[in-house]
Design a protein around this motif. Structure first.
Motif, PDB file in Angstrom:
ATOM      1  N   LEU A  38       0.837  -1.201   0.000  1.00 30.34           N
ATOM      2  CA  LEU A  38       0.000   0.000   0.000  1.00 30.34           C
ATOM      3  C   LEU A  38       0.869   1.247   0.000  1.00 30.34           C
ATOM      4  O   LEU A  38       1.936   1.258   0.620  1.00 30.34           O
ATOM      5  CB  LEU A  38      -0.891   0.043   1.249  1.00 30.34           C
ATOM      6  N   PRO A  39       0.427   2.300  -0.688  1.00 27.14           N
ATOM      7  CA  PRO A  39       1.165   3.558  -0.565  1.00 27.14           C
ATOM      8  C   PRO A  39       1.001   4.139   0.835  1.00 27.14           C
ATOM      9  O   PRO A  39       0.049   3.819   1.545  1.00 27.14           O
ATOM     10  CB  PRO A  39       0.514   4.461  -1.614  1.00 27.14           C
ATOM     11  N   VAL A  40       1.918   4.988   1.223  1.00 30.50           N
ATOM     12  CA  VAL A  40       1.940   5.518   2.586  1.00 30.50           C
ATOM     13  C   VAL A  40       0.651   6.274   2.914  1.00 30.50           C
ATOM     14  O   VAL A  40       0.140   6.185   4.027  1.00 30.50           O
ATOM     15  CB  VAL A  40       3.166   6.446   2.783  1.00 30.50           C
ATOM     16  N   HIS A  41       0.092   6.980   1.929  1.00 26.90           N
ATOM     17  CA  HIS A  41      -1.088   7.791   2.220  1.00 26.90           C
ATOM     18  C   HIS A  41      -2.349   6.952   2.410  1.00 26.90           C
ATOM     19  O   HIS A  41      -3.394   7.486   2.756  1.00 26.90           O
ATOM     20  CB  HIS A  41      -1.297   8.848   1.135  1.00 26.90           C
ATOM     21  N   LEU A  42      -2.285   5.634   2.211  1.00 32.21           N
ATOM     22  CA  LEU A  42      -3.440   4.763   2.425  1.00 32.21           C
ATOM     23  C   LEU A  42      -3.238   3.762   3.554  1.00 32.21           C
ATOM     24  O   LEU A  42      -4.121   2.961   3.840  1.00 32.21           O
ATOM     25  CB  LEU A  42      -3.771   4.006   1.140  1.00 32.21           C
ATOM     26  N   LYS A  43      -2.106   3.803   4.222  1.00 33.41           N
ATOM     27  CA  LYS A  43      -1.820   2.829   5.276  1.00 33.41           C
ATOM     28  C   LYS A  43      -2.557   3.102   6.585  1.00 33.41           C
ATOM     29  O   LYS A  43      -2.554   2.273   7.477  1.00 33.41           O
ATOM     30  CB  LYS A  43      -0.318   2.768   5.552  1.00 33.41           C
ATOM     31  N   GLY A  44      -3.197   4.243   6.698  1.00 35.35           N
ATOM     32  CA  GLY A  44      -3.878   4.610   7.935  1.00 35.35           C
ATOM     33  C   GLY A  44      -5.202   3.915   8.138  1.00 35.35           C
ATOM     34  O   GLY A  44      -5.792   4.005   9.201  1.00 35.35           O
ATOM     35  N   GLY A  45      -5.734   3.263   7.102  1.00 32.58           N
ATOM     36  CA  GLY A  45      -6.985   2.539   7.267  1.00 32.58           C
ATOM     37  C   GLY A  45      -8.122   3.137   6.459  1.00 32.58           C
ATOM     38  O   GLY A  45      -7.931   3.841   5.467  1.00 32.58           O
ATOM     39  N   THR A  46      -9.335   2.842   6.899  1.00 28.81           N
ATOM     40  CA  THR A  46     -10.542   3.224   6.175  1.00 28.81           C
ATOM     41  C   THR A  46     -10.686   4.733   6.049  1.00 28.81           C
ATOM     42  O   THR A  46     -11.093   5.240   4.996  1.00 28.81           O
ATOM     43  CB  THR A  46     -11.777   2.657   6.896  1.00 28.81           C
ATOM     44  N   THR A  47     -10.348   5.452   7.086  1.00 29.37           N
ATOM     45  CA  THR A  47     -10.464   6.910   7.045  1.00 29.37           C
ATOM     46  C   THR A  47      -9.579   7.497   5.959  1.00 29.37           C
ATOM     47  O   THR A  47     -10.001   8.391   5.217  1.00 29.37           O
ATOM     48  CB  THR A  47     -10.087   7.516   8.405  1.00 29.37           C
ATOM     49  N   ASP A  48      -8.357   6.996   5.847  1.00 22.58           N
ATOM     50  CA  ASP A  48      -7.454   7.483   4.809  1.00 22.58           C
ATOM     51  C   ASP A  48      -7.993   7.175   3.419  1.00 22.58           C
ATOM     52  O   ASP A  48      -7.897   8.000   2.514  1.00 22.58           O
ATOM     53  CB  ASP A  48      -6.067   6.871   4.970  1.00 22.58           C
ATOM     54  N   VAL A  49      -8.557   5.996   3.245  1.00 25.07           N
ATOM     55  CA  VAL A  49      -9.102   5.616   1.935  1.00 25.07           C
ATOM     56  C   VAL A  49     -10.276   6.520   1.577  1.00 25.07           C
ATOM     57  O   VAL A  49     -10.376   7.000   0.438  1.00 25.07           O
ATOM     58  CB  VAL A  49      -9.525   4.124   1.931  1.00 25.07           C
ATOM     59  N   LEU A  50     -11.160   6.781   2.532  1.00 24.52           N
ATOM     60  CA  LEU A  50     -12.314   7.647   2.262  1.00 24.52           C
ATOM     61  C   LEU A  50     -11.876   9.074   1.943  1.00 24.52           C
ATOM     62  O   LEU A  50     -12.406   9.695   1.012  1.00 24.52           O
ATOM     63  CB  LEU A  50     -13.274   7.634   3.442  1.00 24.52           C
ATOM     64  N   LEU A  51     -10.933   9.603   2.705  1.00 19.81           N
ATOM     65  CA  LEU A  51     -10.437  10.948   2.434  1.00 19.81           C
ATOM     66  C   LEU A  51      -9.751  11.024   1.073  1.00 19.81           C
ATOM     67  O   LEU A  51      -9.911  12.003   0.335  1.00 19.81           O
ATOM     68  CB  LEU A  51      -9.463  11.387   3.532  1.00 19.81           C
ATOM     69  N   TYR A  52      -9.000   9.993   0.714  1.00 20.93           N
ATOM     70  CA  TYR A  52      -8.324   9.962  -0.580  1.00 20.93           C
ATOM     71  C   TYR A  52      -9.345   9.944  -1.716  1.00 20.93           C
ATOM     72  O   TYR A  52      -9.235  10.714  -2.672  1.00 20.93           O
ATOM     73  CB  TYR A  52      -7.419   8.729  -0.657  1.00 20.93           C
ATOM     74  N   ARG A  53     -10.360   9.103  -1.610  1.00 20.53           N
ATOM     75  CA  ARG A  53     -11.371   9.026  -2.675  1.00 20.53           C
ATOM     76  C   ARG A  53     -12.171  10.312  -2.777  1.00 20.53           C
ATOM     77  O   ARG A  53     -12.499  10.764  -3.876  1.00 20.53           O
ATOM     78  CB  ARG A  53     -12.292   7.839  -2.430  1.00 20.53           C
ATOM     79  N   PHE A  54     -12.528  10.913  -1.650  1.00 17.66           N
ATOM     80  CA  PHE A  54     -13.258  12.174  -1.667  1.00 17.66           C
ATOM     81  C   PHE A  54     -12.423  13.265  -2.329  1.00 17.66           C
ATOM     82  O   PHE A  54     -12.918  14.029  -3.160  1.00 17.66           O
ATOM     83  CB  PHE A  54     -13.641  12.590  -0.241  1.00 17.66           C
ATOM     84  N   THR A  55     -11.141  13.336  -1.986  1.00 18.50           N
ATOM     85  CA  THR A  55     -10.253  14.345  -2.554  1.00 18.50           C
ATOM     86  C   THR A  55     -10.086  14.147  -4.056  1.00 18.50           C
ATOM     87  O   THR A  55     -10.123  15.109  -4.831  1.00 18.50           O
ATOM     88  CB  THR A  55      -8.883  14.307  -1.860  1.00 18.50           C
ATOM     89  N   MET A  56      -9.921  12.889  -4.482  1.00 19.54           N
ATOM     90  CA  MET A  56      -9.759  12.617  -5.909  1.00 19.54           C
ATOM     91  C   MET A  56     -11.029  12.942  -6.678  1.00 19.54           C
ATOM     92  O   MET A  56     -10.978  13.523  -7.777  1.00 19.54           O
ATOM     93  CB  MET A  56      -9.342  11.170  -6.141  1.00 19.54           C
TER      94      MET A  56
END
Length: 81
Positions: A39-57
């Motif tokens: 996993l890239p570093v910005h997604l290793k934090g868990g579900t919250t990181d994935v949701l924030l990443y998808r929302f931002t994208m």
């Protein structure tokens, strides 16, 4: 009169509360983020990181699409009525 005013003023009492010791979580986070799991570093934090990443994208893609739409709209000549 002055002696009455002075006698009524009490000095501030300093409350000495015991400080709360927090557990050091840095070693746990170091293990989590240094783990090689693909996993890239910005997604290793868990579900919250994935949701924030998808929302931002999705917000970024919407912004790019809207900008292109407005540029195309501005580039077309206006119709005379």
């Amino acid at each position: 009169m002055r002696s009455l005013l002075v006698s009524r003023i009490k000095p501030l009492q300093v409350l000495s509360t015991p400080t709360r010791q927090l557990k050091n979580k840095v070693p746990e986070y170091q293990k989590l983020f240094q783990e090689d799991n693909g996993l890239p570093v910005h997604l290793k934090g868990g579900t919250t990181d994935v949701l924030l990443y998808r929302f931002t994208m999705s917000l970024s893609l919407f912004g790019v699409a809207y900008t292109l739409y407005e540029l195309l709209k501005a580039a077309r000549p206006k119709k005379n009525k």
